[in-house]
Design an enzyme around this catalytic site. Sequence first.
Site, PDB file in Angstrom:
ATOM      1  N   ASP A  76      97.396 115.797  25.379  1.00  0.00           N
ATOM      2  CA  ASP A  76      96.936 116.521  26.553  1.00  0.00           C
ATOM      3  C   ASP A  76      98.047 116.563  27.593  1.00  0.00           C
ATOM      4  OD1 ASP A  76      94.999 117.344  28.795  1.00  0.00           O
ATOM      5  OD2 ASP A  76      93.635 117.062  27.108  1.00  0.00           O
ATOM      6  N   HIS A 110      94.021 116.662  34.024  1.00  0.00           N
ATOM      7  CA  HIS A 110      93.244 117.100  32.854  1.00  0.00           C
ATOM      8  C   HIS A 110      93.177 116.012  31.787  1.00  0.00           C
ATOM      9  CE1 HIS A 110      92.178 119.428  29.246  1.00  0.00           C
ATOM     10  NE2 HIS A 110      91.713 120.359  30.067  1.00  0.00           N
ATOM     11  N   ASN A 211      87.345 128.130  25.691  1.00  0.00           N
ATOM     12  CA  ASN A 211      86.541 128.579  26.829  1.00  0.00           C
ATOM     13  C   ASN A 211      86.719 130.073  27.104  1.00  0.00           C
ATOM     14  OD1 ASN A 211      85.753 125.848  27.365  1.00  0.00           O
ATOM     15  ND2 ASN A 211      87.739 125.520  28.304  1.00  0.00           N
ATOM     16  N   SER A 278      86.942 121.356  26.815  1.00  0.00           N
ATOM     17  CA  SER A 278      87.925 120.272  26.884  1.00  0.00           C
ATOM     18  C   SER A 278      87.265 118.936  27.161  1.00  0.00           C
ATOM     19  CB  SER A 278      88.954 120.555  27.986  1.00  0.00           C
ATOM     20  OG  SER A 278      89.840 121.572  27.608  1.00  0.00           O
TER      21      SER A 278
END
Length: 432
Positions: A76, A110, A211, A278
């Site tokens: 990530d 994130h 998404n 996510s």
Amino acid sequence: MFRDRPVTTFALVGTLMATALTIPVASPAAAAPAICDNPSDPGEVNTETPWHQRWLAPQRVWPFSTGAGVRVAVVDSGTDSSHPQMAGRVTSGFDALRGASGGDVDCVSHGTAVASIIAAGRQDGVGFHGLAPDVAIVPVRISERNANDGPGAGGDTVTGAVFAQAIRYAVDDGADVINLSVTLYQPDRDVEQAVRYALDKDVVLVAAAGNKHQDGARPDPVPYPAAYDGVIGVGAIDQYGARIRQSQIGPYVDISAPGGAVVAATRLFGHGAYDGTSFAAPMVSATAALVRAAEPNLSAREVTRRILATADPARGDATRGYGSGVVNPYRAVTERLTTGAPVAQPPLPDVPYDAAAQARAERWALFGRLALWIGLGLAAMAVGVAVLATLLPRGRRTRWRPTRPSAPPPTDSDIDEPEEIFFRVPSSMPRG
């Protein structure tokens, strides 16, 4: 995408900030350590229990497994190891953007949010915590940008080659589970080969399903690595059980998990609310870690089968973006699967005939019938005696004669005045 999965139903719909990482064109990797030059925005501390923790209820499974001894790689934007709830749970990891150690730096929160959903420790006065608090997080840093960052936002992203390198690093560093809350929208040979390498090394791979749902205008773009065979693709639901609007629909969605307005850690300190697949993916990664800690002899494929088979029913089927249903960590850890054929049970034995018992039963049946008739006869006799007891005294008083009702006494109006009576004396009658 994991093939040969059971299809079930159920789900949820989302709110707040959609933040899935993108993977466009890479900048040249540098050896210098990452420095976050953007101002820190730690957020506020969450004191309430988030809805997704009430939904999944991880405390039920902790008596059986907390993820201890399992390594979960988070590929990530990095994971901030300085966050109070992540301290001691994050290794130094690897910065694939710069080809050096230092994956424990996160400039956009994130990766920290994703890792905290898996492993954030419990703290007094803090409502949020991870689902598998005793796992070790291996951060592999591959991006410095979020999907909602504009073209001029700056920050490095990653090519398929660097993404593949990150997956291979996580495997070689001993990861048992790899969380991939990262989405490519075109197939990449390097990434596909890295996925195959991880599966061959018996690693569970969990990926966000993306998404970019198109609301029926056209088919959703295919997300990778979620669409590769053997990878668990995860869709997102909200607190009402409905798929969040942006969560994609396709055969690559194997299971759903909370991903709408979920609470997670921000970098440095505090918490934020996040939307997107996510943040659904780490719910499933944490579940895989719990299963692997509870039963280390299970293969990655068996862990995947267990997670999909024990999912709760969702509000829609796989064609609506729910996959097998909604992940259930407790069921995944405590329920067992078997590949064996059903075992036929032996027939019940015949009850042996007992002549004496049969005779006793018949006698009791006869006694029951006799008792009934005797009881009815006694009741009739009792009624007859009661009737006689009432009639005999009256019969004696009337000497057994029939009686008439007595006339009522005369009234004054019924009595007439006396009349004069005259007798005519015959002439032949001697006079006195």
